[in-house]
Design a protein around this motif. Structure first.
Motif, PDB file in Angstrom:
ATOM      1  N   PRO A   1      39.142  42.425  40.152  1.00 16.87           N
ATOM      2  CA  PRO A   1      39.689  42.366  38.794  1.00 16.87           C
ATOM      3  C   PRO A   1      38.914  41.418  37.886  1.00 16.87           C
ATOM      4  O   PRO A   1      39.051  41.493  36.670  1.00 16.87           O
ATOM      5  N   ILE A   2      38.122  40.531  38.478  1.00 23.23           N
ATOM      6  CA  ILE A   2      37.325  39.627  37.644  1.00 23.23           C
ATOM      7  C   ILE A   2      36.039  40.325  37.220  1.00 23.23           C
ATOM      8  O   ILE A   2      35.663  40.317  36.051  1.00 23.23           O
ATOM      9  N   LEU A   3      35.389  40.966  38.206  1.00 25.13           N
ATOM     10  CA  LEU A   3      34.103  41.591  37.904  1.00 25.13           C
ATOM     11  C   LEU A   3      34.252  42.801  36.988  1.00 25.13           C
ATOM     12  O   LEU A   3      33.356  43.110  36.206  1.00 25.13           O
ATOM     13  N   VAL A   4      35.403  43.492  37.081  1.00 26.44           N
ATOM     14  CA  VAL A   4      35.575  44.710  36.316  1.00 26.44           C
ATOM     15  C   VAL A   4      35.641  44.406  34.812  1.00 26.44           C
ATOM     16  O   VAL A   4      35.385  45.268  33.973  1.00 26.44           O
ATOM     17  N   VAL A   5      35.968  43.148  34.488  1.00 28.79           N
ATOM     18  CA  VAL A   5      36.072  42.761  33.079  1.00 28.79           C
ATOM     19  C   VAL A   5      34.701  42.786  32.413  1.00 28.79           C
ATOM     20  O   VAL A   5      34.573  43.145  31.238  1.00 28.79           O
ATOM     21  N   ILE A   6      33.666  42.426  33.181  1.00 23.98           N
ATOM     22  CA  ILE A   6      32.352  42.212  32.570  1.00 23.98           C
ATOM     23  C   ILE A   6      31.749  43.499  31.980  1.00 23.98           C
ATOM     24  O   ILE A   6      31.374  43.514  30.803  1.00 23.98           O
ATOM     25  N   PRO A   7      31.663  44.603  32.753  1.00 26.47           N
ATOM     26  CA  PRO A   7      31.129  45.814  32.124  1.00 26.47           C
ATOM     27  C   PRO A   7      31.967  46.298  30.944  1.00 26.47           C
ATOM     28  O   PRO A   7      31.408  46.791  29.949  1.00 26.47           O
TER      29      PRO A   7
ATOM     30  N   SER B   1      36.632  37.036  27.765  1.00 29.58           N
ATOM     31  CA  SER B   1      36.797  36.725  29.187  1.00 29.58           C
ATOM     32  C   SER B   1      35.451  36.595  29.873  1.00 29.58           C
ATOM     33  O   SER B   1      35.267  35.736  30.744  1.00 29.58           O
ATOM     34  N   THR B   2      34.505  37.467  29.499  1.00 24.83           N
ATOM     35  CA  THR B   2      33.173  37.395  30.094  1.00 24.83           C
ATOM     36  C   THR B   2      32.531  36.045  29.797  1.00 24.83           C
ATOM     37  O   THR B   2      31.915  35.431  30.668  1.00 24.83           O
ATOM     38  N   VAL B   3      32.699  35.581  28.559  1.00 24.53           N
ATOM     39  CA  VAL B   3      32.175  34.262  28.207  1.00 24.53           C
ATOM     40  C   VAL B   3      32.828  33.190  29.078  1.00 24.53           C
ATOM     41  O   VAL B   3      32.162  32.315  29.639  1.00 24.53           O
ATOM     42  N   LEU B   4      34.156  33.282  29.232  1.00 31.52           N
ATOM     43  CA  LEU B   4      34.875  32.285  30.042  1.00 31.52           C
ATOM     44  C   LEU B   4      34.435  32.336  31.501  1.00 31.52           C
ATOM     45  O   LEU B   4      34.254  31.300  32.142  1.00 31.52           O
ATOM     46  N   ILE B   5      34.270  33.565  32.030  1.00 28.05           N
ATOM     47  CA  ILE B   5      33.813  33.702  33.418  1.00 28.05           C
ATOM     48  C   ILE B   5      32.444  33.056  33.572  1.00 28.05           C
ATOM     49  O   ILE B   5      32.187  32.313  34.530  1.00 28.05           O
ATOM     50  N   GLY B   6      31.568  33.305  32.596  1.00 28.35           N
ATOM     51  CA  GLY B   6      30.225  32.721  32.641  1.00 28.35           C
ATOM     52  C   GLY B   6      30.292  31.202  32.687  1.00 28.35           C
ATOM     53  O   GLY B   6      29.614  30.560  33.500  1.00 28.35           O
ATOM     54  N   MET B   7      31.170  30.620  31.853  1.00 23.70           N
ATOM     55  CA  MET B   7      31.283  29.159  31.832  1.00 23.70           C
ATOM     56  C   MET B   7      31.836  28.641  33.152  1.00 23.70           C
ATOM     57  O   MET B   7      31.402  27.604  33.657  1.00 23.70           O
TER      58      MET B   7
ATOM     59  N   ILE C   1      37.426  30.519  46.769  1.00 30.35           N
ATOM     60  CA  ILE C   1      37.826  29.473  45.825  1.00 30.35           C
ATOM     61  C   ILE C   1      37.586  29.868  44.365  1.00 30.35           C
ATOM     62  O   ILE C   1      38.406  29.592  43.501  1.00 30.35           O
ATOM     63  N   ALA C   2      36.472  30.555  44.103  1.00 29.72           N
ATOM     64  CA  ALA C   2      36.082  30.823  42.724  1.00 29.72           C
ATOM     65  C   ALA C   2      37.185  31.494  41.891  1.00 29.72           C
ATOM     66  O   ALA C   2      37.392  31.102  40.740  1.00 29.72           O
ATOM     67  N   PRO C   3      37.937  32.485  42.448  1.00 32.89           N
ATOM     68  CA  PRO C   3      38.971  33.106  41.612  1.00 32.89           C
ATOM     69  C   PRO C   3      40.017  32.114  41.103  1.00 32.89           C
ATOM     70  O   PRO C   3      40.593  32.322  40.044  1.00 32.89           O
ATOM     71  N   LEU C   4      40.213  31.008  41.841  1.00 37.34           N
ATOM     72  CA  LEU C   4      41.177  30.001  41.395  1.00 37.34           C
ATOM     73  C   LEU C   4      40.786  29.412  40.049  1.00 37.34           C
ATOM     74  O   LEU C   4      41.626  28.906  39.322  1.00 37.34           O
ATOM     75  N   LEU C   5      39.490  29.454  39.769  1.00 37.24           N
ATOM     76  CA  LEU C   5      39.010  28.794  38.556  1.00 37.24           C
ATOM     77  C   LEU C   5      38.878  29.760  37.390  1.00 37.24           C
ATOM     78  O   LEU C   5      38.459  29.383  36.316  1.00 37.24           O
ATOM     79  N   VAL C   6      39.229  31.025  37.618  1.00 33.59           N
ATOM     80  CA  VAL C   6      39.156  31.993  36.528  1.00 33.59           C
ATOM     81  C   VAL C   6      40.544  32.134  35.913  1.00 33.59           C
ATOM     82  O   VAL C   6      41.541  32.272  36.623  1.00 33.59           O
ATOM     83  N   SER C   7      40.587  32.087  34.600  1.00 36.29           N
ATOM     84  CA  SER C   7      41.855  32.132  33.872  1.00 36.29           C
ATOM     85  C   SER C   7      42.745  33.285  34.328  1.00 36.29           C
ATOM     86  O   SER C   7      42.282  34.398  34.568  1.00 36.29           O
ATOM     87  N   ILE C   8      44.036  33.000  34.447  1.00 41.78           N
ATOM     88  CA  ILE C   8      44.987  34.037  34.858  1.00 41.78           C
ATOM     89  C   ILE C   8      45.032  35.158  33.833  1.00 41.78           C
ATOM     90  O   ILE C   8      45.186  36.326  34.179  1.00 41.78           O
ATOM     91  N   VAL C   9      44.845  34.822  32.569  1.00 43.27           N
ATOM     92  CA  VAL C   9      44.839  35.855  31.528  1.00 43.27           C
ATOM     93  C   VAL C   9      43.683  36.825  31.772  1.00 43.27           C
ATOM     94  O   VAL C   9      43.840  38.042  31.668  1.00 43.27           O
ATOM     95  N   VAL C  10      42.527  36.269  32.143  1.00 42.19           N
ATOM     96  CA  VAL C  10      41.360  37.111  32.415  1.00 42.19           C
ATOM     97  C   VAL C  10      41.643  38.032  33.602  1.00 42.19           C
ATOM     98  O   VAL C  10      41.388  39.242  33.559  1.00 42.19           O
TER      99      VAL C  10
ATOM    100  N   PRO D   1      38.043  45.875  23.438  1.00 43.42           N
ATOM    101  CA  PRO D   1      37.309  45.036  24.407  1.00 43.42           C
ATOM    102  C   PRO D   1      36.990  43.614  23.951  1.00 43.42           C
ATOM    103  O   PRO D   1      36.300  42.900  24.676  1.00 43.42           O
ATOM    104  N   THR D   2      37.503  43.178  22.789  1.00 41.42           N
ATOM    105  CA  THR D   2      37.223  41.803  22.361  1.00 41.42           C
ATOM    106  C   THR D   2      37.631  40.794  23.432  1.00 41.42           C
ATOM    107  O   THR D   2      36.894  39.859  23.734  1.00 41.42           O
ATOM    108  N   LEU D   3      38.813  41.005  24.002  1.00 38.57           N
ATOM    109  CA  LEU D   3      39.286  40.065  25.016  1.00 38.57           C
ATOM    110  C   LEU D   3      38.422  40.119  26.268  1.00 38.57           C
ATOM    111  O   LEU D   3      38.213  39.103  26.920  1.00 38.57           O
ATOM    112  N   ALA D   4      37.926  41.318  26.598  1.00 40.93           N
ATOM    113  CA  ALA D   4      37.021  41.427  27.744  1.00 40.93           C
ATOM    114  C   ALA D   4      35.750  40.630  27.475  1.00 40.93           C
ATOM    115  O   ALA D   4      35.230  39.939  28.361  1.00 40.93           O
ATOM    116  N   ALA D   5      35.262  40.696  26.227  1.00 42.91           N
ATOM    117  CA  ALA D   5      34.062  39.934  25.868  1.00 42.91           C
ATOM    118  C   ALA D   5      34.338  38.436  25.978  1.00 42.91           C
ATOM    119  O   ALA D   5      33.553  37.684  26.572  1.00 42.91           O
TER     120      ALA D   5
END
Lengths: 308, 265
Positions: free
Chosen positions: B26-32, B240-246, A133-142, B234-238
């Motif tokens: 693809p989500i985790l790879v953004v953080i490093p 994105s990391t903030v957004l992932i954290g939230m 479920i969690a990936p659904l809540l992560v922005s598509i841009v990210v 990497p500004t966008l990666a940073a």
């Protein structure tokens, strides 16, 4: 006490009113029974009319004009432009093809995960659920940027390949149909898993146990008992995945790098670059009709299913 | 359990692990990448630095867009909650002709191609001058947040035993008091989950805003896309990391207080 009783009957409309009730009060209650849902629905209905029904009818109207604004005649010209032009036709085929490929892959990949979620008694099940479920809540841009980091020229895959000496120059892993498929499967897989898992979870396990006791081989058991019973979950998930993938814009744009033009990209071009609203509206209607056909097929298939 | 069934279970577990890795990768790879000292979005990252996080604040357009997105998401969610609760109660607690058709109509935007919704809304809002306007964006986002609210609150309402409400009415509460003191508290988990999802969905929405933004009125996803068009540092990666954290915080909060599971199926 009388008041309490009458209030109760008001809450249960199908219950018969005691004959002793005063007539005006009864009428008021009957009126309230009609008025309450109307008032409750009103704000939502106004919003729906304002942001969905009216825009949709406007778009439908514009799709039948020859130009906008000040369109003259009611015409099917724009539909002829969209459906008769080989360039557009190829885009339409690519869009629906992408939808079919993504739907098929998510169904194949997602079914075992759904099975696990519905049947497993593992203590990790809850974490797996969160992980789906969690990936659904992560922005598509990210997420799309994540794929850039993985597949880009300086990305993980290319660095690995070059470090291993398998290639000297970075491979163009982005900007292909299949990189778009990859990104879309990633975004839509959770929808498929959840749809199938919901239906699988409702199937009575004793049915396949009975088949096993009667000597059915596990494969045959699955194919003849569980799979047909879970068909509605696969179908519901497929409808959602297909409809969401034919309307996708950002993933084909970013992961296709302009090489994979789908309808959404072409509609954006018509609307913003060429400022040709009627063509944009007609192309949008093609997508809409595709969606309606899929929804109707699903409705027909499973309405019949339910009657049997 | 037989040996073969156990092996099957293991194999399935392994497969599920692989799929989860695919979903997370693809989500985790953004953080490093966000902590890279280099100036390109490369993996593996070069060195360690926090300068790209500082760079977010040095880009006023990103900060401004984040503010606009949060405001749009907040207002759209609030509007959808008020309207959506009414719809949920009417659909869940009253019988009238056309109820199922109406429910379907309210939930259609969940499966409707986003680009079509965007085109249709833009064709109504631009002649009204609601392009590059805050309220235009709010209206467009309500299209997608309203069905989310209706779906989550409806799922919760369906689980509430009607006997509780009937008991309150029998004991002399009027319908409003019964709603206020019985139904609403029982609905709270659904409302909380719906509000969170609605906010996140609106905050992340890209396509619906596509034709309604412009200079001075950009949402964060579109501003991020614009940024990526001219610079892949990497500004966008940073950011994105903030957004992932939230998002992680939001997910954990819902999971802790509501239970995420019931609201997505």
């Amino acid at each position: 006490m009388t008041r309490a009783l009458t209030e109760e009957t008001a809450a249960v409309p199908r219950m018969q009113q005691p004959a002793a009730g005063a007539a005006p009060r009864r009428r008021w209650r009957a009126l309230r029974q009609v008025l309450a849902p109307v008032l409750l629905l009103l704000p939502g209905a106004v919003l729906l009319a304002l942001v969905l029904v009216w825009p949709f009818l406007t778009m439908l109207g514009i799709s039948f004009t020859d130009r906008y604004p000040n369109g003259a005649a009611l015409t099917l010209d724009k539909y002829r432009d969209v459906l008769g032009d080989p360039y557009f036709l190829r885009i339409i085929l690519r869009t629906f093809g992408l939808g079919l490929v993504v739907t098929a892959i998510t169904a194949l990949l997602g079914y075992p995960v759904a099975w696990y979620l519905a049947r497993s008694r593992s203590r990790w099940k809850h974490l797996v659920f969160l992980g789906v479920i969690a990936p659904l809540l992560v922005s598509i841009v990210v997420r799309t940027m994540g794929w850039t980091i993985l597949l880009g020229n300086e990305g993980l895959v290319n660095s690995a390949l070059m470090a291993l000496g398998l290639t000297d120059t970075p491979l163009p892993l982005m900007q292909s149909f299949w990189s778009v498929v990859l990104g879309m499967v990633h975004i839509l897989l959770p929808f498929m898993v959840l749809s199938i898992a919901t239906v699988l979870g409702k199937i009575d396990p004793s049915l396949s146990e009975a088949a096993a006791l009667l000597g059915a081989h596990p494969v045959r058991n699955f194919l003849r008992v569980t799979l047909p019973l879970s068909a509605q979950g696969v179908a519901a998930g497929s409808v959602v995945v297909f409809c969401l993938s034919i309307g996708a814009y950002i993933t084909p744009l970013w992961l296709g790098r302009g090489q994979v033009t789908v309808l959404a990209i072409s509609i954006h071009e018509q609307m913003v670059v060429l400022v040709d609203w009627p063509t944009g509206a007609a192309a949008s209607m093609v997508l809409t009709i595709g969606t309606f056909v899929i929804l109707a097929l699903y409705g027909l298939a499973f309405a019949r299913h339910a009657r049997r | 359990m037989t040996q073969r069934a156990l092996a099957g279970e293991r194999l399935l577990g392994l497969y599920v692990g692989l799929i989860l890795a695919f979903l997370a990768l693809p989500i985790l790879v953004v953080i490093p990448s966000a902590f890279s000292a280099g100036s390109t979005l490369a993996f593996p990252p070069q060195g360690f630095s926090l300068r790209w996080f500082a760079n977010i604040l040095a880009r006023p357009e990103l900060v401004r867009a984040a503010g606009i997105s949060a405001a749009v998401a907040g207002v759209a969610t609030a509007v959808s909650l008020v309207a959506g609760l009414g719809v949920t109660l009417a659909l869940g607690r009253y019988r009238f002709p056309g109820r199922e058709a109406l429910r379907m109509l309210f939930l259609t935007p969940l499966v409707f191609p986003a680009i079509v919704l965007a085109v249709a809304v833009a064709m109504v809002l631009s002649p009204l001058g609601l392009v590059r306007s805050f309220w235009g964006l709010v209206l467009a986002h309500v299209v997608i947040t309203l069905p989310y609210i209706i779906r989550t609150t409806s799922a919760t309402l369906a689980e509430i035993d009607r006997a509780c409400e009937e008991a309150a009415l029998t004991l002399g509460a009027n319908p409003w008091r019964s709603f206020r003191h019985v139904t609403l508290p029982l609905l709270r988990p659904g409302i909380l989950a719906g509000v969170t999802f609605s906010f996140i969905i609106s905050f992340d929405e890209f396509t619906i805003s596509l034709f309604l933004v412009g200079p001075g009125m950009m949402t964060l996803p579109l501003e991020m896309y614009n940024y990526a068009e001219f610079s892949l540092d990497p500004t966008l990666a940073a950011l994105s990391t903030v957004l992932i954290g939230m998002t992680v915080v939001a997910v954990l909060l819902i999971e802790r207080f509501v239970g995420l599971g019931r609201h997505f199926t």
